[in-house]
Design a protein around this motif. Structure first.
Motif, PDB file in Angstrom:
ATOM      1  N   GLY A 288      -8.458 -63.189 -19.358  1.00  0.00           N
ATOM      2  CA  GLY A 288      -9.088 -64.168 -20.235  1.00  0.00           C
ATOM      3  C   GLY A 288      -8.588 -64.030 -21.661  1.00  0.00           C
ATOM      4  O   GLY A 288      -7.596 -63.340 -21.934  1.00  0.00           O
ATOM      5  N   LYS A 289      -9.278 -64.684 -22.575  1.00  0.00           N
ATOM      6  CA  LYS A 289      -8.953 -64.549 -23.992  1.00  0.00           C
ATOM      7  C   LYS A 289      -9.366 -63.154 -24.463  1.00  0.00           C
ATOM      8  O   LYS A 289     -10.071 -62.432 -23.761  1.00  0.00           O
ATOM      9  N   LEU A 290      -8.948 -62.795 -25.660  1.00  0.00           N
ATOM     10  CA  LEU A 290      -9.223 -61.452 -26.162  1.00  0.00           C
ATOM     11  C   LEU A 290     -10.718 -61.165 -26.194  1.00  0.00           C
ATOM     12  O   LEU A 290     -11.168 -60.058 -25.858  1.00  0.00           O
ATOM     13  N   SER A 291     -11.519 -62.166 -26.557  1.00  0.00           N
ATOM     14  CA  SER A 291     -12.972 -61.979 -26.606  1.00  0.00           C
ATOM     15  C   SER A 291     -13.532 -61.746 -25.202  1.00  0.00           C
ATOM     16  O   SER A 291     -14.453 -60.939 -25.011  1.00  0.00           O
ATOM     17  N   ASP A 292     -12.956 -62.457 -24.194  1.00  0.00           N
ATOM     18  CA  ASP A 292     -13.394 -62.269 -22.805  1.00  0.00           C
ATOM     19  C   ASP A 292     -13.035 -60.868 -22.317  1.00  0.00           C
ATOM     20  O   ASP A 292     -13.824 -60.213 -21.623  1.00  0.00           O
ATOM     21  N   ILE A 293     -11.834 -60.431 -22.678  1.00  0.00           N
ATOM     22  CA  ILE A 293     -11.379 -59.093 -22.273  1.00  0.00           C
ATOM     23  C   ILE A 293     -12.294 -58.023 -22.837  1.00  0.00           C
ATOM     24  O   ILE A 293     -12.660 -57.062 -22.142  1.00  0.00           O
ATOM     25  N   GLU A 294     -12.689 -58.187 -24.071  1.00  0.00           N
ATOM     26  CA  GLU A 294     -13.566 -57.195 -24.711  1.00  0.00           C
ATOM     27  C   GLU A 294     -14.914 -57.124 -24.004  1.00  0.00           C
ATOM     28  O   GLU A 294     -15.438 -56.041 -23.749  1.00  0.00           O
ATOM     29  N   ILE A 295     -15.478 -58.288 -23.654  1.00  0.00           N
ATOM     30  CA  ILE A 295     -16.769 -58.330 -22.958  1.00  0.00           C
ATOM     31  C   ILE A 295     -16.666 -57.653 -21.587  1.00  0.00           C
ATOM     32  O   ILE A 295     -17.517 -56.842 -21.203  1.00  0.00           O
ATOM     33  N   GLN A 296     -15.603 -57.992 -20.842  1.00  0.00           N
ATOM     34  CA  GLN A 296     -15.434 -57.423 -19.498  1.00  0.00           C
ATOM     35  C   GLN A 296     -15.227 -55.912 -19.549  1.00  0.00           C
ATOM     36  O   GLN A 296     -15.766 -55.179 -18.713  1.00  0.00           O
ATOM     37  N   LEU A 297     -14.457 -55.439 -20.534  1.00  0.00           N
ATOM     38  CA  LEU A 297     -14.242 -53.998 -20.651  1.00  0.00           C
ATOM     39  C   LEU A 297     -15.535 -53.274 -20.996  1.00  0.00           C
ATOM     40  O   LEU A 297     -15.783 -52.161 -20.515  1.00  0.00           O
ATOM     41  N   ASP A 298     -16.378 -53.904 -21.798  1.00  0.00           N
ATOM     42  CA  ASP A 298     -17.682 -53.308 -22.118  1.00  0.00           C
ATOM     43  C   ASP A 298     -18.530 -53.165 -20.846  1.00  0.00           C
ATOM     44  O   ASP A 298     -19.210 -52.150 -20.644  1.00  0.00           O
ATOM     45  N   GLN A 299     -18.479 -54.191 -19.977  1.00  0.00           N
ATOM     46  CA  GLN A 299     -19.238 -54.148 -18.728  1.00  0.00           C
ATOM     47  C   GLN A 299     -18.703 -53.045 -17.806  1.00  0.00           C
ATOM     48  O   GLN A 299     -19.475 -52.324 -17.164  1.00  0.00           O
ATOM     49  N   ILE A 300     -17.380 -52.925 -17.751  1.00  0.00           N
ATOM     50  CA  ILE A 300     -16.761 -51.898 -16.910  1.00  0.00           C
ATOM     51  C   ILE A 300     -17.095 -50.505 -17.436  1.00  0.00           C
ATOM     52  O   ILE A 300     -17.328 -49.571 -16.658  1.00  0.00           O
ATOM     53  N   LYS A 301     -17.146 -50.370 -18.763  1.00  0.00           N
ATOM     54  CA  LYS A 301     -17.488 -49.071 -19.360  1.00  0.00           C
ATOM     55  C   LYS A 301     -18.887 -48.629 -18.945  1.00  0.00           C
ATOM     56  O   LYS A 301     -19.115 -47.450 -18.646  1.00  0.00           O
ATOM     57  N   VAL A 302     -19.818 -49.569 -18.881  1.00  0.00           N
ATOM     58  CA  VAL A 302     -21.183 -49.247 -18.469  1.00  0.00           C
ATOM     59  C   VAL A 302     -21.198 -48.753 -17.027  1.00  0.00           C
ATOM     60  O   VAL A 302     -21.830 -47.744 -16.702  1.00  0.00           O
ATOM     61  N   LEU A 303     -20.472 -49.462 -16.165  1.00  0.00           N
ATOM     62  CA  LEU A 303     -20.405 -49.074 -14.753  1.00  0.00           C
ATOM     63  C   LEU A 303     -19.726 -47.720 -14.573  1.00  0.00           C
ATOM     64  O   LEU A 303     -20.132 -46.908 -13.740  1.00  0.00           O
ATOM     65  N   SER A 304     -18.664 -47.476 -15.344  1.00  0.00           N
ATOM     66  CA  SER A 304     -17.937 -46.210 -15.212  1.00  0.00           C
ATOM     67  C   SER A 304     -18.780 -45.037 -15.697  1.00  0.00           C
ATOM     68  O   SER A 304     -18.655 -43.921 -15.196  1.00  0.00           O
ATOM     69  N   GLU A 305     -19.653 -45.284 -16.668  1.00  0.00           N
ATOM     70  CA  GLU A 305     -20.555 -44.227 -17.144  1.00  0.00           C
ATOM     71  C   GLU A 305     -21.580 -43.868 -16.075  1.00  0.00           C
ATOM     72  O   GLU A 305     -22.028 -42.726 -15.985  1.00  0.00           O
ATOM     73  N   GLN A 306     -21.946 -44.863 -15.235  1.00  0.00           N
ATOM     74  CA  GLN A 306     -22.902 -44.623 -14.157  1.00  0.00           C
ATOM     75  C   GLN A 306     -22.260 -43.841 -13.010  1.00  0.00           C
ATOM     76  O   GLN A 306     -22.950 -43.166 -12.252  1.00  0.00           O
ATOM     77  N   ASN A 307     -20.931 -43.965 -12.874  1.00  0.00           N
ATOM     78  CA  ASN A 307     -20.210 -43.259 -11.813  1.00  0.00           C
ATOM     79  C   ASN A 307     -18.939 -42.636 -12.393  1.00  0.00           C
ATOM     80  O   ASN A 307     -17.824 -43.077 -12.108  1.00  0.00           O
ATOM     81  N   PRO A 308     -19.098 -41.612 -13.229  1.00  0.00           N
ATOM     82  CA  PRO A 308     -17.950 -41.044 -13.945  1.00  0.00           C
ATOM     83  C   PRO A 308     -16.915 -40.372 -13.054  1.00  0.00           C
ATOM     84  O   PRO A 308     -15.774 -40.165 -13.470  1.00  0.00           O
TER      85      PRO A 308
END
Length: 410
Positions: A288-308
């Protein structure tokens, strides 16, 4: 009797420049646990154990460690055949030693059909099954074109493949005699109407496709490898591909990964069950656009913190009318301090700009070493037999280069 059918491990394969040894080791450990849980009598691996004909030391160590641990499970037999990525010589090297452990390896096609027959016997020596351990069939091993032949080369390959299967299966039927035990056959090839993804097709190469009629009907269960997506042949549960147990590229990330458990009642297949393989790392595409990429990476970061403990391997695809400035640096800043590994970054605006300059121009982000070499071979119109040799050599060179090994030119 109960068997587990799997294939296409490709031990040592990298995702671009990122190695995935941890995922391979976790899969093999999971497989051993599954064999115990399911009370498997025989393991059947239908080719492409390794990703290259010159596997790394760590890949070989994983393989032999797995076989050593397999001997301590309930599994009494293992039948392993070579695929097009495997070196027959390398696989066959410990053949005699492994056979004493109930592990039977056929790295390449044999001129004597009896050498592709594996008898599975119980602890009392009673026959409980016969396996036609047919590996990847290279043209040079099976093709004998007559001077007066009216067939095309593709037709000759199909005929030679059919003849090889019929010869080996006939020998297996003689071995079984009046016993009511299953006749299992392996194969590492492409069958007509199989569903092969674009990247998988490129990785497999331009190989001959055979109709399902090449497989004798007397086969109780046909365990196939070569295609990474699990699928049946003509909807028949007794003839199918198990698929690769791990996604090897971003296109495969959405595929369900399984192993197949087959239970027999005498010579007949009683049941075929698909066991899902867990994800040992996550492969994700962020676009997506840069703003979309930032939002998606934030969501992935949350998930990765739940399953490090589960690494995340991501490709970033920037889609906008204009290219992003310092895209790689921006992405690295967004993932700093997380377990996310970015293995590929593409800016579509830059790609379209390149394509505008020339219809067939591709950006370097779209290519990996194998696809570049494949395109070069297409330009040179290299014959199939020579193509296989060159691809094998090139894979070896790329593998050594990626592992940082040095070698001298003779």
């Amino acid at each position: 009797m109960k068997i587990l059918h799997t294939s296409d491990w490709h031990l040592g394969r990298r995702l671009y420049d990122f190695d995935r040894y941890d995922a391979f080791e976790q899969f093999l450990s999971w497989l051993l646990s599954t064999i115990e849980t399911e009370k498997i009598d025989a393991l059947v691996v239908a080719g492409d154990i390794f990703d290259t004909c010159v596997p790394t030391h760590r890949s070989q160590a994983m393989y032999y460690d797995f076989l050593a641990r397999l001997g301590k499970t309930c599994c009494r037999h293992a039948v392993i055949v070579g695929g097009n990525h495997d070196s027959p010589t390398q696989l066959n090297a410990p053949q005699n030693i492994l056979s004493h452990l109930g592990i039977y390896v056929v790295g390449g096609a044999e001129s004597d059909p009896a050498r592709e027959i594996v008898e599975l016997r119980d602890e009392e020596g009673k026959l409980e099954g016969v396996v036609c351990a047919i590996p990847y069939l290279r043209e040079r091993d099976i093709l004998r074109i007559k001077a007066d032949s009216q067939l095309s080369r593709d037709e000759e390959i199909v005929a030679a493949t059919k003849d090889h299967y019929e010869t080996v299966v006939k020998k297996a039927v003689e071995t079984i005699g009046s016993s009511r035990v299953p006749l299992i056959a392996t194969g590492h090839l492409l069958t007509a109407n199989s569903k092969v993804g674009h990247e998988n097709a490129l990785y497999i190469g331009s190989l001959g496709i055979v109709p399902s009629s090449v497989f004798p009907s007397v086969i109780s269960y046909l365990a196939l490898g070569h295609i990474h997506k699990a699928q049946l042949i003509g909807g028949d549960r007794t003839r199918n591909y198990s698929g690769a147990p791990i996604p090897f590229n971003f296109d495969e990330a959405s595929h369900a990964k399984i192993v197949r458990v087959v239970e027999f009642d005498k010579e007949k297949v009683k049941a075929v069950s698909d066991l899902p393989v867990p994800s040992f790392d996550r492969i994700v595409t962020v676009r997506g656009k840069l703003s979309d990429i930032e939002i998606q990476l934030d969501q992935i970061k949350v998930l990765s913190e739940q399953n490090p403990s589960q690494p995340v391997l991501a490709q970033i695809i920037h889609e906008d009318t204009s290219s992003a400035t310092n895209l790689v640096e921006t992405v690295q800043r967004l993932i700093a301090g997380t377990s996310i590994q970015v293995v590929r970054v593409e800016d579509t605006a830059r790609r379209f700009a390149s394509l505008a300059e020339g219809e067939n121009v591709l950006t370097i982000e779209q290519l990996d070493p194998m696809s570049v070499f494949d395109k070069r071979l297409e330009q040179e119109e290299v014959e199939e037999e020579m193509r296989e040799k060159l691809v094998a050599i090139y894979r070896s060179v790329v593998d050594m280069a990626q592992m940082g090994q040095s070698f001298a030119t003779p």
